[in-house]
Design a protein around this motif. Sequence first.
Motif, PDB file in Angstrom:
ATOM      1  N   ASN A   6      44.189   3.142  -9.487  1.00 18.18           N
ATOM      2  CA  ASN A   6      45.609   2.787  -9.486  1.00 18.18           C
ATOM      3  C   ASN A   6      46.043   2.235 -10.840  1.00 18.18           C
ATOM      4  O   ASN A   6      47.135   2.536 -11.330  1.00 18.18           O
ATOM      5  CB  ASN A   6      45.901   1.760  -8.388  1.00 18.18           C
ATOM      6  CG  ASN A   6      45.714   2.331  -6.993  1.00 18.18           C
ATOM      7  OD1 ASN A   6      45.626   3.539  -6.815  1.00 18.18           O
ATOM      8  ND2 ASN A   6      45.642   1.460  -5.996  1.00 18.18           N
ATOM      9  N   GLN A  60      46.511   5.049 -13.261  1.00 20.37           N
ATOM     10  CA  GLN A  60      47.793   5.739 -13.092  1.00 20.37           C
ATOM     11  C   GLN A  60      48.912   4.997 -13.805  1.00 20.37           C
ATOM     12  O   GLN A  60      49.769   5.603 -14.452  1.00 20.37           O
ATOM     13  CB  GLN A  60      48.130   5.874 -11.600  1.00 20.37           C
ATOM     14  CG  GLN A  60      47.283   6.865 -10.853  1.00 20.37           C
ATOM     15  CD  GLN A  60      47.487   8.289 -11.352  1.00 20.37           C
ATOM     16  OE1 GLN A  60      48.607   8.768 -11.419  1.00 20.37           O
ATOM     17  NE2 GLN A  60      46.400   8.937 -11.731  1.00 20.37           N
ATOM     18  N   ALA A 112      51.123   6.535 -16.888  1.00 22.78           N
ATOM     19  CA  ALA A 112      52.574   6.670 -16.732  1.00 22.78           C
ATOM     20  C   ALA A 112      53.336   5.899 -17.793  1.00 22.78           C
ATOM     21  O   ALA A 112      54.382   6.353 -18.273  1.00 22.78           O
ATOM     22  CB  ALA A 112      52.996   6.212 -15.337  1.00 22.78           C
ATOM     23  N   ILE A 147      46.645   6.415  -4.003  1.00 23.91           N
ATOM     24  CA  ILE A 147      47.154   6.926  -5.271  1.00 23.91           C
ATOM     25  C   ILE A 147      48.559   7.476  -5.087  1.00 23.91           C
ATOM     26  O   ILE A 147      49.417   7.398  -5.981  1.00 23.91           O
ATOM     27  CB  ILE A 147      46.198   7.993  -5.841  1.00 23.91           C
ATOM     28  CG1 ILE A 147      46.451   8.195  -7.338  1.00 23.91           C
ATOM     29  CG2 ILE A 147      46.292   9.286  -5.091  1.00 23.91           C
ATOM     30  CD1 ILE A 147      46.023   7.032  -8.185  1.00 23.91           C
ATOM     31  N   ASP A 148      48.843   8.028  -3.880  1.00 23.52           N
ATOM     32  CA  ASP A 148      50.198   8.525  -3.596  1.00 23.52           C
ATOM     33  C   ASP A 148      51.205   7.383  -3.567  1.00 23.52           C
ATOM     34  O   ASP A 148      52.332   7.527  -4.056  1.00 23.52           O
ATOM     35  CB  ASP A 148      50.227   9.258  -2.256  1.00 23.52           C
ATOM     36  CG  ASP A 148      49.502  10.591  -2.313  1.00 23.52           C
ATOM     37  OD1 ASP A 148      49.163  11.034  -3.429  1.00 23.52           O
ATOM     38  OD2 ASP A 148      49.280  11.191  -1.253  1.00 23.52           O
ATOM     39  N   GLN A 160      51.958   6.516  -7.191  1.00 27.74           N
ATOM     40  CA  GLN A 160      52.747   7.522  -7.895  1.00 27.74           C
ATOM     41  C   GLN A 160      54.192   7.539  -7.415  1.00 27.74           C
ATOM     42  O   GLN A 160      55.129   7.630  -8.215  1.00 27.74           O
ATOM     43  CB  GLN A 160      52.102   8.894  -7.722  1.00 27.74           C
ATOM     44  CG  GLN A 160      50.795   9.028  -8.501  1.00 27.74           C
ATOM     45  CD  GLN A 160      50.158  10.393  -8.356  1.00 27.74           C
ATOM     46  OE1 GLN A 160      50.661  11.259  -7.654  1.00 27.74           O
ATOM     47  NE2 GLN A 160      49.037  10.585  -9.027  1.00 27.74           N
ATOM     48  N   LEU A 174      55.947   4.541  -8.750  1.00 26.11           N
ATOM     49  CA  LEU A 174      56.266   4.724 -10.161  1.00 26.11           C
ATOM     50  C   LEU A 174      57.531   5.555 -10.331  1.00 26.11           C
ATOM     51  O   LEU A 174      58.397   5.237 -11.154  1.00 26.11           O
ATOM     52  CB  LEU A 174      55.100   5.406 -10.874  1.00 26.11           C
ATOM     53  CG  LEU A 174      53.926   4.517 -11.259  1.00 26.11           C
ATOM     54  CD1 LEU A 174      52.711   5.359 -11.630  1.00 26.11           C
ATOM     55  CD2 LEU A 174      54.308   3.610 -12.417  1.00 26.11           C
ATOM     56  N   ARG A 207      54.796  13.936  -9.057  1.00 28.58           N
ATOM     57  CA  ARG A 207      53.395  14.347  -9.117  1.00 28.58           C
ATOM     58  C   ARG A 207      52.692  13.419 -10.088  1.00 28.58           C
ATOM     59  O   ARG A 207      53.209  12.375 -10.452  1.00 28.58           O
ATOM     60  CB  ARG A 207      53.282  15.820  -9.556  1.00 28.58           C
ATOM     61  CG  ARG A 207      53.706  16.813  -8.482  1.00 28.58           C
ATOM     62  CD  ARG A 207      53.449  18.243  -8.884  1.00 28.58           C
ATOM     63  NE  ARG A 207      53.928  19.171  -7.848  1.00 28.58           N
ATOM     64  CZ  ARG A 207      54.001  20.478  -8.004  1.00 28.58           C
ATOM     65  NH1 ARG A 207      53.616  21.032  -9.143  1.00 28.58           N
ATOM     66  NH2 ARG A 207      54.450  21.246  -7.023  1.00 28.58           N
ATOM     67  N   HIS A 208      51.523  13.824 -10.520  1.00 25.74           N
ATOM     68  CA  HIS A 208      50.773  13.050 -11.504  1.00 25.74           C
ATOM     69  C   HIS A 208      51.675  12.766 -12.710  1.00 25.74           C
ATOM     70  O   HIS A 208      52.442  13.636 -13.136  1.00 25.74           O
ATOM     71  CB  HIS A 208      49.541  13.844 -11.938  1.00 25.74           C
ATOM     72  CG  HIS A 208      48.553  13.051 -12.723  1.00 25.74           C
ATOM     73  ND1 HIS A 208      48.790  12.685 -14.037  1.00 25.74           N
ATOM     74  CD2 HIS A 208      47.334  12.538 -12.387  1.00 25.74           C
ATOM     75  CE1 HIS A 208      47.757  11.998 -14.481  1.00 25.74           C
ATOM     76  NE2 HIS A 208      46.861  11.893 -13.510  1.00 25.74           N
ATOM     77  N   PRO A 209      51.621  11.546 -13.271  1.00 23.46           N
ATOM     78  CA  PRO A 209      52.493  11.201 -14.405  1.00 23.46           C
ATOM     79  C   PRO A 209      52.424  12.181 -15.570  1.00 23.46           C
ATOM     80  O   PRO A 209      53.394  12.356 -16.299  1.00 23.46           O
ATOM     81  CB  PRO A 209      51.990   9.813 -14.819  1.00 23.46           C
ATOM     82  CG  PRO A 209      51.381   9.238 -13.587  1.00 23.46           C
ATOM     83  CD  PRO A 209      50.796  10.398 -12.844  1.00 23.46           C
TER      84      PRO A 209
END
Length: 315
Positions: free
Chosen positions: A28, A31, A35, A76-77, A80, A83, A297-299
């Motif tokens: 985390n 991420q 980001a 992780i979702d 994200q 964020l 989605r992923h940064p």
Amino acid sequence: MKARPVELDFAPVDNQRLANLCGAMDENLKQLETALEVTITRRGERFSVQGSKDRASRAAELLTRFYAQAGRELSIDDVQLGLVEALGANANPDDGPMLSTRRADLRGRTARQRDYIRNVLEHDITFAIGPAGTGKTYLAVACAVDALERDAVKRIVLVRPAVEAGERLGFLPGDLAQKVDPYLRPLYDALYDLMGYDKVQKMLERSAIELAPLAYMRGRTLNHSFIILDEAQNTTPEQMKMFLTRMGFGSKTVITGDVTQVDLPRGAKCGLVEARDLLEGVRGIAFSTFKSEDVVRHPLVQRIVDAYERGRTAP
């Protein structure tokens, strides 16, 4: 001159909450670093954030927010999505309309996503145009499931052009359903997530949900249906006109696509681009345009989209 790091101290110590905040192998925190382009170090309950002044301050704010939510495990979702909501210059995400699906927390995460849902609910035809990962297809399917659950429509019809993404796949074995299945798989995935596998299978058996290649839409009239055309950038003008004129009484249509990822043969005109130029301003038709900051989605996906956009506009 290097900016001074921002220091945080989550005292008194709560090891379980700290573990939930950091995630397995600190995923985390990684991420957040990706980001916001910062470096986060910690010793026990003490965190240090190194980066530009604004980014380090924002990262510290997000760490504090996520720590408040860390009474449960943070996936992780969760990080994200948090964020996306926090980094957008948006109104309160709770202001947007809620949809009736299996996902109780489903809503627009950015201002443009919330406007998109409103457009779909308030207009008979909605175009959603923007980069990958902005929720165009997923939210369209969610609106369709919501309409079916409320009995506003009798069935969902999901359509895609069977165009290969830049490579020739050759002969596909099997019957018609098996041949077109790879092209429709993203729509299946959204349905399974929003309704559950067993319910989707029952709806498919009853023809309350239909998945079809675009080529098989000619000659049909779809009444009391929620119709979604996905990957519409791969339609020709003739196909787009054909699709738009399938709409019958009591129906709602959503067309999604990314005009920067056209897989049509070289020189072929894009039906989605022509429809945007011809139909913008027509009463009853809405257009939702997404940008990289709407990517959920992923940064790194947002940065990839931005990099390609800069490359296209460079002299």
